[in-house]
Design a protein around this motif. Sequence first.
Motif, PDB file in Angstrom:
ATOM      1  N   THR A  11     -79.659  10.277  10.441  1.00 50.00           N
ATOM      2  CA  THR A  11     -79.640  10.636   9.023  1.00 50.00           C
ATOM      3  C   THR A  11     -78.973   9.549   8.187  1.00 50.00           C
ATOM      4  O   THR A  11     -78.161   8.767   8.680  1.00 50.00           O
ATOM      5  CB  THR A  11     -78.898  11.966   8.816  1.00 50.00           C
ATOM      6  N   MET A  68     -82.792   1.244   9.783  1.00 57.20           N
ATOM      7  CA  MET A  68     -83.352   2.527  10.206  1.00 57.20           C
ATOM      8  C   MET A  68     -84.383   2.334  11.312  1.00 57.20           C
ATOM      9  O   MET A  68     -84.398   3.075  12.298  1.00 57.20           O
ATOM     10  CB  MET A  68     -83.975   3.238   9.004  1.00 57.20           C
ATOM     11  N   LEU A  72     -84.125   3.925  15.077  1.00 58.70           N
ATOM     12  CA  LEU A  72     -85.167   4.825  15.565  1.00 58.70           C
ATOM     13  C   LEU A  72     -85.871   4.254  16.792  1.00 58.70           C
ATOM     14  O   LEU A  72     -86.097   4.951  17.786  1.00 58.70           O
ATOM     15  CB  LEU A  72     -86.184   5.107  14.457  1.00 58.70           C
ATOM     16  N   ALA A  86     -85.577  12.536  12.090  1.00 59.76           N
ATOM     17  CA  ALA A  86     -84.999  11.774  10.986  1.00 59.76           C
ATOM     18  C   ALA A  86     -84.762  12.724   9.817  1.00 59.76           C
ATOM     19  O   ALA A  86     -85.703  13.325   9.296  1.00 59.76           O
ATOM     20  CB  ALA A  86     -85.935  10.642  10.574  1.00 59.76           C
ATOM     21  N   ILE A 103     -89.901   5.159   9.155  1.00 62.77           N
ATOM     22  CA  ILE A 103     -90.197   6.277  10.062  1.00 62.77           C
ATOM     23  C   ILE A 103     -91.657   6.200  10.492  1.00 62.77           C
ATOM     24  O   ILE A 103     -91.982   6.309  11.683  1.00 62.77           O
ATOM     25  CB  ILE A 103     -89.892   7.619   9.370  1.00 62.77           C
ATOM     26  N   ALA A 115     -89.594  14.349  10.964  1.00 60.48           N
ATOM     27  CA  ALA A 115     -88.698  14.087   9.845  1.00 60.48           C
ATOM     28  C   ALA A 115     -88.598  15.317   8.955  1.00 60.48           C
ATOM     29  O   ALA A 115     -89.521  16.123   8.874  1.00 60.48           O
ATOM     30  CB  ALA A 115     -89.199  12.889   9.030  1.00 60.48           C
TER      31      ALA A 115
END
Length: 388
Positions: A11, A68, A72, A86, A103, A115
């Motif tokens: 997050t 990010m 990930l 996410a 993402i 997500a």
Amino acid sequence: ARAGRPVAVVTTTGGGGAMAVDRLGGAGVALAGAPEALRAAVRAAHGLEVKGGRLIDVTLAGARYEVMKAVLDGLLDSGELAAVIAAIGSSAQFLPERAVQPIIDCTGHATPLAAVPLPQADRALEMLAAGGVAGFRTVESMADAVRAFLAWAPPRDLAAGAVPAALGELPADATLDEAAGLDLLDRLGVPTVDRRLLGPDSPVPADLAYPVVLKVVSADLPHKTEAGAVALGLADRAAVEAARAAMRGRLAETAPGARLQGWLIQGMARGVGEALIGYRLDAEAGPVVTVGAGGVFAELYRDVAVRLAPVDLATARAMVAEVRGLRALDGWRGRPRGDLDGLAAAVAALSRLALDPRRRVQEAEANPVIVGETGVVAVDALVRTAAG
């Protein structure tokens, strides 16, 4: 394999991420933080300290695309996770392209990715859907979906076996009295309590082994405990006679329309615990079998395992192991160990009702089934037949 692995939540918003973690934890989903190797790699490449703990909070500073995506990718490539979630902060509303793109660009891994924008962001959800990423409007729907995903199993071949021809003739669309219900369990191979069936005015036999249980036999009283139609621990013949007279008077007041078909006298079964086993024809799923903790609190706790019927012994054992209320019977804290294999065998035997091609039984339940250290015994039965 995925059912035994944890889920990771990444997050950029601590509050929203905490909501996701709390909801997943409440759904019984195990959670994992970022491995130290990944934290070190992000620290070295991007100068960012990823926080430890169950929530992987990269903070607003980590909302940059390259950070990010690195986090990930590292989680998705670890091979240790069942899924990665996410939790996107307010940037999903105001800068959806920047928040969602890393993402979307992480799709294609063997580990599933999903997500949830917090707060809800319609444009971000549209982008996620177009990019092939599961997006959720609420943490509640996300947690429910993750729990269902982890519990999913491929379709199995249902256990086969001989059709229980010994079922005999059964009336259609009827509730059997308890004596007939216990007889049905006997014919299926479910162990049942020793008992004597007396007519409404038959004398009490002189050769009973005390203490005993006395029950009213009436198809109009499926829940005898609430109706005061059960007396436990009767020590002698005089006690049985007195209990029978008291029950007659009580039923005349509380259930004047109930038909008194006789009396059931049972031995006092003792064990280390109680279970419930049940079978029913579900309108959508078809025949299903259940096992749960037994006794008067079974309906309150709703702690049951359910499978399509029939089941084999291995599946029945797995069902018993799922029920939290039965774990105390497995030698918990030095308590006597109950015969859970015997309980599983009773579940499998009851499930054979599904093999009846005429599907004459709508519902059958034994509660309680007394679980002893050796063997199990059903002491109560409720059976309803299907409409003809």
